[in-house]
Design an enzyme around this catalytic site. Sequence first.
Site: not given
Ligand SMILES: Cc1ncc(C[n+]2csc(CCOP(=O)(O)OP(=O)(O)O)c2C)c(N)n1
Lengths: 161, 567
Positions: B49, B111-112, B161, B475
Amino acid sequence: MENKEHIISILVHNKPDVLARIAGTLGGKGYNIESLCVNTTTKYEISKIVMATIGNQATIARIENQLQRLVDVIQVDDLTNVDSIHREMILVRLNFAEDKKEQIKKAIDTYKWKVIVSNDAFVILEITGDKPQIDLALARLEPLGVTDITRTGIVALDLKG
Amino acid sequence: MKLKGSQILLKMLEEEKVDIIFGYPGGSVLDIYDQLYKSNIKHILVRHEQGAVHAADGYARATGKVGVCLVTSGPGATNTVTGIATANMDSIPIVVFTGQVPTALIGNDAFQESDITGITRPCTKHNFLVRSVEELASTIKEAFHIARSGRPGPVLVDLPKNVMATETDYDPASIKIRNYDIFHKPAPKKMAQVLEMLTQAKKPLIMTGGGVILGKAAAELTELARLYQIPVTGTLMGLGSFPGTDPLWLGMLGMHGTFYANMAVSHCDLLIAVGVRFDDRVTGTIETFAANAKIIQIDIDPSSINRNVVVELPIIGDTKATLRDMIKFLAEHNYTPLPTERSEWLKQTAEWREKVPLTYCQNGQVIKPQYVIETLRKLTKGNVIVTTEVGQNQMWTAQFFQFDKPNTFITSGGLGTMGYGLPAAIGVKCAFPDKQVVDIAGDGSIQMNIQELATAAQYNISVKIVLLNNGYLGMVRQWQELFYEKRYSHTDMSYAPDFVKLAEAYGIVGLRAIKPGEVEPVLQKGLSIDKPVLMDFQVSREECVYPMVRPGESISEMELGTREMIN
Ligand SMILES: Cc1ncc(C[n+]2csc(CCOP(=O)(O)OP(=O)(O)O)c2C)c(N)n1
């Protein structure tokens, strides 16, 4: 900027959840509601919420803007710096303890408190006034032995209309 | 005409000209799915979803229309929350229909059952629980109207529903709703102030944001800047609202903004901010942000004004209409910038650009992620709609792609939701089947909604995934490198599936590039195939995004990376 109490009057569509939305908007952004009064206006579909909150001018402006964003909010007014009247009401129950009975009766006479229920055992008083008046009444009631009390939020009306 | 609730829902969707729904069925929406079985409205069966909401959101960002999704009660509904919060932070118009247990059971922990209106109250523009079939048609109409009017946003409609199964009279002509439109009021006094401030300014700068794209005001903004030769910078959400190849464009500002954009903001004496909300990623320390400038801020939402930054001249209004008024007023009053002053300012910005250009170094045998993005831009000539995931991939795309047109850069700005890019790309491609749609991804993010590859495969939605695979949560690793002495705590993700095999397992095409020389051929091949394609670019593992403003610093103080990196 100084923090002080602001009285905010909010006209809303009387929809389910409207109070939850308003409380959530404030709570979620870290603002506290000090007191609250909600009821319908002369029209059932429109309610008025009067709320007291503490903050400086900038915070209050932010709160007003956040509230304005809500779909069910029609109008928001800060009644703090405009000519307006404010009232609160308390209902107080005083039990007639033997040693207090005379004192209570005397106080009711002196301060012209309105008695709504009276019997051998207790009285219930209804007192309205602005915040200082209510605070003063509470100070006077204190030594008489308050057994139960309920206090409304502030209702307020802007004098300009 | 007597109709059941589920039939009224579909009728209303037709009234709203909805041509596509992203959804996932379940017990409490069976009646609705039964109607969909007979309907002409297209339904895309996603695999989660969250994917449905991001797809509807991508569709909305690319088209400017309202995106729609449909999910079941309980877990189906709670799975939409991240998607809704994403749309809410970026003011994206979507309507999310959730199933709900029958009204008689609400509150019983049936439920749900989940209190989805309660859960989403803080992350929707508005939401509704439809308590009776009589209020269904008007509620749906209102939901669409609220989603797209004023400052747009997500609206959730919870459908018990029994309401879907009950009959009532349906007459579309008789449906009346409140009007939420904000009428544009011209403000000649404010325009006179704008003229006065512009006349006094020696170093004006325009800052464009997502409100310009949402308000369809890119043409007006571009006209204003070009007419009076005012340089332009933009927020992440504003990219594409001014041509990225125009000489007046300084690039993005903020934490990963260009040196020249951040210097221009720090030195300008007038900042015209349009459709921005001065997010902390943009401003750095508030006290030093545009410290030498008077600020004019134009926004449709009063709550965006004076929230983070105090502005001299707030103008509350529709960005398009306000900019149009401004252009007209300035022309009528013969505003002409003093030529020498303006050319000095432009010379100054050009010098900053020359001193520290946006750059990287593609040498050696390892692919630089920026090189992939530049090559993609070169091959497509920018004629593409790009979505991103979150992290370095997103920032490099923002820095290096040079978006020329609005609604062509689609990214989760406010919430920064990993896993956004793939489902959003699917939504975009559904809206524009003939356009090239590319998700620039990181290996961490892509795994958050990787299941949507099955959706793309099933309907042959030929999105292209450009995976910048660095084997890290890049990052976060960058922050650990810079601020935690390279203690890479739980950011190494080199344990990952073979993405090419994974693509093939899903029934789509997988390609891989390991050497710089393979980048162009792989992109060329991937872009030319009329199927979903995942291109796995094994990039330099520890490349950082520069410039970078340390959190809590002024944006004029940037880390620029090592010399080796920037020459
Ligand atoms: C749902 C979610 N969880 C955690 C984060 C924290 N976060 C920001 S950037 C990042 C790393 C992203 O890694 P990747 O997708 O491999 O991209 P890259 O930075 O290597 O290009 C994380 C864990 C986030 N932004 N969103």
